[in-house]
Design a protein around this motif. Sequence first.
Motif, PDB file in Angstrom:
ATOM      1  N   GLY A 122       9.529   4.254  -1.468  1.00 42.60           N
ATOM      2  CA  GLY A 122       9.683   3.003  -0.714  1.00 42.60           C
ATOM      3  C   GLY A 122       8.873   1.870  -1.315  1.00 42.60           C
ATOM      4  O   GLY A 122       9.389   0.771  -1.551  1.00 42.60           O
ATOM      5  N   VAL A 138       0.871  -1.180   0.000  1.00 45.53           N
ATOM      6  CA  VAL A 138       0.000   0.000   0.000  1.00 45.53           C
ATOM      7  C   VAL A 138       0.908   1.229   0.000  1.00 45.53           C
ATOM      8  O   VAL A 138       1.677   1.434   0.949  1.00 45.53           O
ATOM      9  CB  VAL A 138      -0.941  -0.009   1.215  1.00 45.53           C
ATOM     10  CG1 VAL A 138      -1.755   1.293   1.260  1.00 45.53           C
ATOM     11  CG2 VAL A 138      -1.867  -1.222   1.157  1.00 45.53           C
ATOM     12  N   ALA A 191       6.385   5.313   6.737  1.00 42.82           N
ATOM     13  CA  ALA A 191       5.314   4.757   7.578  1.00 42.82           C
ATOM     14  C   ALA A 191       5.925   4.160   8.846  1.00 42.82           C
ATOM     15  O   ALA A 191       5.348   4.223   9.932  1.00 42.82           O
ATOM     16  CB  ALA A 191       4.537   3.690   6.818  1.00 42.82           C
ATOM     17  N   GLY A 194       2.489   3.928  -3.350  1.00 40.86           N
ATOM     18  CA  GLY A 194       3.370   3.884  -4.528  1.00 40.86           C
ATOM     19  C   GLY A 194       4.308   5.072  -4.526  1.00 40.86           C
ATOM     20  O   GLY A 194       4.451   5.767  -5.531  1.00 40.86           O
ATOM     21  N   GLY A 195       4.975   5.331  -3.386  1.00 41.52           N
ATOM     22  CA  GLY A 195       6.045   6.332  -3.329  1.00 41.52           C
ATOM     23  C   GLY A 195       7.374   5.622  -3.577  1.00 41.52           C
ATOM     24  O   GLY A 195       7.422   4.498  -4.121  1.00 41.52           O
ATOM     25  N   GLU A 212      -1.904   2.546  -4.891  1.00 38.11           N
ATOM     26  CA  GLU A 212      -1.541   3.947  -4.641  1.00 38.11           C
ATOM     27  C   GLU A 212      -2.802   4.803  -4.655  1.00 38.11           C
ATOM     28  O   GLU A 212      -3.633   4.661  -5.551  1.00 38.11           O
ATOM     29  CB  GLU A 212      -0.540   4.411  -5.705  1.00 38.11           C
ATOM     30  CG  GLU A 212      -0.349   5.911  -5.844  1.00 38.11           C
ATOM     31  CD  GLU A 212       0.122   6.625  -4.568  1.00 38.11           C
ATOM     32  OE1 GLU A 212       0.955   6.072  -3.824  1.00 38.11           O
ATOM     33  OE2 GLU A 212      -0.393   7.744  -4.316  1.00 38.11           O
ATOM     34  N   GLY A 216      15.815   9.878   4.102  1.00 40.71           N
ATOM     35  CA  GLY A 216      14.430   9.372   4.023  1.00 40.71           C
ATOM     36  C   GLY A 216      14.255   8.370   2.886  1.00 40.71           C
ATOM     37  O   GLY A 216      13.814   7.236   3.088  1.00 40.71           O
ATOM     38  N   ALA A 217      14.622   8.766   1.679  1.00 38.20           N
ATOM     39  CA  ALA A 217      14.462   7.880   0.521  1.00 38.20           C
ATOM     40  C   ALA A 217      15.452   6.716   0.603  1.00 38.20           C
ATOM     41  O   ALA A 217      15.100   5.566   0.312  1.00 38.20           O
ATOM     42  CB  ALA A 217      14.697   8.672  -0.758  1.00 38.20           C
ATOM     43  N   GLY A 225       3.670   6.138   3.768  1.00 39.84           N
ATOM     44  CA  GLY A 225       4.221   7.438   4.118  1.00 39.84           C
ATOM     45  C   GLY A 225       3.990   7.887   5.551  1.00 39.84           C
ATOM     46  O   GLY A 225       3.484   7.148   6.396  1.00 39.84           O
TER      47      GLY A 225
HETATM   48  C1  LIG Z   1       3.823  14.294  -2.207  1.00 37.69           C
HETATM   49  C2  LIG Z   1       5.172  14.043  -1.592  1.00 37.69           C
HETATM   50  C3  LIG Z   1       6.192  14.952  -1.845  1.00 37.69           C
HETATM   51  C4  LIG Z   1       7.442  14.743  -1.247  1.00 37.69           C
HETATM   52  N1  LIG Z   1       8.429  15.647  -1.517  1.00 37.69           N
HETATM   53  C5  LIG Z   1       9.653  15.466  -0.970  1.00 37.69           C
HETATM   54  C6  LIG Z   1      10.693  16.386  -1.228  1.00 37.69           C
HETATM   55  O1  LIG Z   1      10.519  17.343  -1.948  1.00 37.69           O
HETATM   56  N2  LIG Z   1      11.910  16.179  -0.631  1.00 37.69           N
HETATM   57  C7  LIG Z   1      12.131  15.094   0.173  1.00 37.69           C
HETATM   58  O2  LIG Z   1      13.252  14.909   0.686  1.00 37.69           O
HETATM   59  N3  LIG Z   1      11.170  14.186   0.419  1.00 37.69           N
HETATM   60  C8  LIG Z   1       9.931  14.352  -0.129  1.00 37.69           C
HETATM   61  N4  LIG Z   1       8.950  13.450   0.147  1.00 37.69           N
HETATM   62  C9  LIG Z   1       9.235  12.340   1.092  1.00 37.69           C
HETATM   63  C10 LIG Z   1      10.060  11.264   0.524  1.00 37.69           C
HETATM   64  O3  LIG Z   1       9.544  10.832  -0.701  1.00 37.69           O
HETATM   65  C11 LIG Z   1      10.043  10.166   1.560  1.00 37.69           C
HETATM   66  O4  LIG Z   1      10.570  10.622   2.791  1.00 37.69           O
HETATM   67  C12 LIG Z   1      10.917   8.995   1.228  1.00 37.69           C
HETATM   68  O5  LIG Z   1      11.072   8.823  -0.137  1.00 37.69           O
HETATM   69  C13 LIG Z   1      10.357   7.697   1.835  1.00 37.69           C
HETATM   70  O6  LIG Z   1       9.316   7.279   0.987  1.00 37.69           O
HETATM   71  P1  LIG Z   1       8.047   6.469   1.352  1.00 37.69           P
HETATM   72  O7  LIG Z   1       7.733   5.663   0.138  1.00 37.69           O
HETATM   73  O8  LIG Z   1       8.166   5.761   2.639  1.00 37.69           O
HETATM   74  O9  LIG Z   1       6.906   7.553   1.564  1.00 37.69           O
HETATM   75  P2  LIG Z   1       6.299   8.576   0.529  1.00 37.69           P
HETATM   76  O10 LIG Z   1       7.266   9.015  -0.477  1.00 37.69           O
HETATM   77  O11 LIG Z   1       5.616   9.590   1.378  1.00 37.69           O
HETATM   78  O12 LIG Z   1       5.188   7.726  -0.260  1.00 37.69           O
HETATM   79  C14 LIG Z   1       3.991   7.262   0.322  1.00 37.69           C
HETATM   80  C15 LIG Z   1       3.004   6.952  -0.786  1.00 37.69           C
HETATM   81  O13 LIG Z   1       1.850   6.355  -0.209  1.00 37.69           O
HETATM   82  C16 LIG Z   1       0.688   6.930  -0.755  1.00 37.69           C
HETATM   83  N5  LIG Z   1      -0.383   6.790   0.225  1.00 37.69           N
HETATM   84  C17 LIG Z   1      -0.511   7.441   1.404  1.00 37.69           C
HETATM   85  N6  LIG Z   1      -1.616   7.037   2.049  1.00 37.69           N
HETATM   86  C18 LIG Z   1      -2.178   6.092   1.264  1.00 37.69           C
HETATM   87  C19 LIG Z   1      -3.359   5.298   1.396  1.00 37.69           C
HETATM   88  N7  LIG Z   1      -4.166   5.404   2.462  1.00 37.69           N
HETATM   89  N8  LIG Z   1      -3.667   4.407   0.406  1.00 37.69           N
HETATM   90  C20 LIG Z   1      -2.853   4.292  -0.698  1.00 37.69           C
HETATM   91  N9  LIG Z   1      -1.750   5.052  -0.886  1.00 37.69           N
HETATM   92  C21 LIG Z   1      -1.409   5.917   0.094  1.00 37.69           C
HETATM   93  C22 LIG Z   1       1.107   8.377  -1.022  1.00 37.69           C
HETATM   94  O14 LIG Z   1       0.278   8.991  -1.995  1.00 37.69           O
HETATM   95  C23 LIG Z   1       2.532   8.203  -1.514  1.00 37.69           C
HETATM   96  O15 LIG Z   1       2.598   7.972  -2.906  1.00 37.69           O
HETATM   97  C24 LIG Z   1       7.674  13.620  -0.403  1.00 37.69           C
HETATM   98  C25 LIG Z   1       6.634  12.695  -0.161  1.00 37.69           C
HETATM   99  C26 LIG Z   1       5.390  12.909  -0.760  1.00 37.69           C
HETATM  100  C27 LIG Z   1       4.260  11.905  -0.519  1.00 37.69           C
END
Ligand SMILES: Cc1cc2nc3c(=O)[nH]c(=O)nc-3n(C[C@H](O)[C@H](O)[C@H](O)COP(=O)(O)OP(=O)(O)OC[C@H]3O[C@@H](n4cnc5c(N)ncnc54)[C@H](O)[C@@H]3O)c2cc1C
Length: 392
Positions: free
Chosen positions: A16, A11, A290, A13-14, A35, A301-302, A158
């Motif tokens: 991670g 769940v 998350a 599509g960021g 996503e 973070g990424a 996220g």
């Molecule tokens: C819109 C956005 C912009 C960002 N911009 C930056 C930036 O400019 N610089 C930076 O350093 N980091 C940024 N980040 C954070 C960075 O991408 C993350 O810290 C890091 O890449 C870890 O990624 P992650 O996949 O755990 O979380 P995230 O990158 O936050 O991805 C989480 C994904 O889960 C999806 N999601 C959330 N809730 C639900 C749900 N209930 N059901 C289905 N899908 C859901 C979100 O739409 C998102 O695509 C951003 C994140 C987001 C969401």
Amino acid sequence: MVLPRPHVAIVGGGIGGLFAANALIAQGIRVSVYEQAPQIGEIGAGVFLTPNSVRHLQRLGLEPAVQKWGALVGRESRYFRHDGAPIAPVQVTDSSGWNATFGMHRADLVDILADALSKEVVHTGHRCTGFEQDGHVARVSFANGATAEADIVIAADGIHSELRRYVFPPSIPVAAGSVAYRGLVPHERVPDWPTDRWQMWLGRGKHFLAFPVRAGKLINYVGFVPTDEQMKESWSAPGDPNVLRREFAGWDARIHQLLDKVEITFRWALYDREPLPVWTKQRLSLLGDAAHPMLPHLGQGANQSIEDGMALATILARVDRKTAPLALHAYERLRRERVAQVQRGARENGMRYDSAYSDLGVRDAEITAHAEFRKRLYDYDVVPEATAAALN
Ligand SMILES: Cc1cc2nc3c(=O)[nH]c(=O)nc-3n(C[C@H](O)[C@H](O)[C@H](O)COP(=O)(O)OP(=O)(O)OC[C@H]3O[C@@H](n4cnc5c(N)ncnc54)[C@H](O)[C@@H]3O)c2cc1C
């Protein structure tokens, strides 16, 4: 009898979630990604990739795309005092001297990861709203009325994770007391700005960072300033470019060369959470923000979400449908300790950057010595660790 491999639902599509999907598929595991956004799209500004995650993108054959869309930063990367006096070089390599430190536009990295997946893997327009599980299966439900079943569910949704509460009671975000103004300036508007380096200026209570993304076509900037205002954790709250310019009035003229060209800026409220004591409940485990939202002061973070995905895929490659839930505990044990160190390191680095020192010479010496911490951070390879964890 050989049992089939587990089916994994992710769940989110960021970065991670999409990286984990690629890594699991490379191990022959069936994956579905859900996503919430109607399409995988262009949101966010610069993220930083470092050797500890680039080695995994390389393993999946994605390094050429990173080379093409990223901007490699090199030996001229530096920390400066607020007035431009140099402090120390920035560590851009691991201990072996391998430089794999790239500025990336978040949207480019998301696109690279999504394009490597076949169309049927990612289901957009699926906002997860519920979760249940029993001894046989996990079930996710979505706002659009759909449901999905899988052996394992990975919450990669996220910092505001909907699924986190099914693992651990909701926790309160910890405000860092600062806000980041961030945005992108086209390089053609600042043609003299170097595209081969990461640069940071440090002043009392504030710091300013700039690095290139999208093959040097854009310059990403972030200005960290103190605030006592309570702001929602947001990536997209609009900011006032004139307020941003005033915040850095009197700093190195190079910063103003960039800030003078800023037309649109966004404010990003800085929060993290205390490290979670649990990431897994039976068939559900957390990944990326998350599991471990962190402050951006190590740019991890990424990178940590990519390490999570590689660890998960390495461990799940060695199990079947029946043993997969147990394997999630091995993933959690391996990742929780490493990530808690990085979360703490990011907080400490923020204090260093914001110069809470009576003697700045001490701060400068710490910044110089911090290169050793970064080398260890970048040397880490999660694959041998995860292989050993899977066998235990
Ligand atoms: C819109 C956005 C912009 C960002 N911009 C930056 C930036 O400019 N610089 C930076 O350093 N980091 C940024 N980040 C954070 C960075 O991408 C993350 O810290 C890091 O890449 C870890 O990624 P992650 O996949 O755990 O979380 P995230 O990158 O936050 O991805 C989480 C994904 O889960 C999806 N999601 C959330 N809730 C639900 C749900 N209930 N059901 C289905 N899908 C859901 C979100 O739409 C998102 O695509 C951003 C994140 C987001 C969401």
